[in-house]
Design an enzyme around this catalytic site. Sequence first.
Site, PDB file in Angstrom:
ATOM      1  CE  LYS A 170      -3.587   2.504  -0.163  1.00 31.37           C
ATOM      2  NZ  LYS A 170      -4.365   2.926   0.989  1.00 31.37           N
ATOM      3  CE  LYS A 239      -0.784   7.960   7.708  1.00 35.12           C
ATOM      4  NZ  LYS A 239      -1.317   6.614   7.353  1.00 35.12           N
TER       5      LYS A 239
END
Length: 289
Positions: A170, A239
Amino acid sequence: MQKVGVVGLGNMGKGMALSLVKGGFAVFGFDVAGVAATLQEQGVQACASIADIAATVDILILSLPTSDIVEQVVLGDGGVRASGKRGLIVVDTTTADPNSTKKVAAALADAGIGFVDGPVSGGPKGAATATMIMVLGGSQADVDAVEPVLATISAKRTHVGPVGAGHVTKLLNNLLTGAHLLVASEAVRAAQALDIDPTKLVEALNGGSGRNSATLTNYPTWIFPETFDSGFTMKLMRKDMRLAMALLQSIDATAPVAQEAGRLWAASEAAIGDAEDFNRIVQYIDAKH
């Protein structure tokens, strides 16, 4: 009836919980903001605490913003490790730090609790319509055990390897998404400077080899209409880019293009606020250039 819990009922978790209700599961929810109580009329049973939900369900889905929060929920006082029954399987859909993921999974294994990292793509719409894409890390036995639940909330699942592999995949996916947005924005600005309609440019690119996630989805859906309401913030994407950069650094990867994309996303913080939609990155022009 198998009992499934969802911790974190924000943009993604709420959609997953309601999809599970439609799928016929007994669904339990917990959220620090008290969202679970608002979903009771739609079939989600509200739990009073992490300990309460962990002790009740057979499969527990986490939909949380960061690895630090996952660690707090799982390893903290009254958390999943301390309260979950043996045989429980946790599915973490957070886009998380793979090192933290392995730490959490090992701690749960000591308590007889299984773990699958299953980050998702598709946004709030995908969660609400059960059309998300998932990449899974974990043992084959745990992945097989949660398959009926995951099939209810997603359209496609790929088991990519052991615990942590889902989160690695991911992060690499989001790294590509971040790079696609940056380079697509440069192509659009070049087209505008040369008096080419950007919408026609993107239409043409999508018929050729230059198409990518930004041209296929982001520009037509959120950027050209100027809605910028994908449900995913600059803070979250920055992030993810930071985690991807740390991942590349950990293996001493030679990745100059990826590193420049990471630098630009980090530099954008001074110009684009954390709460803004992540597609706003296309409006960022690095002052150094």
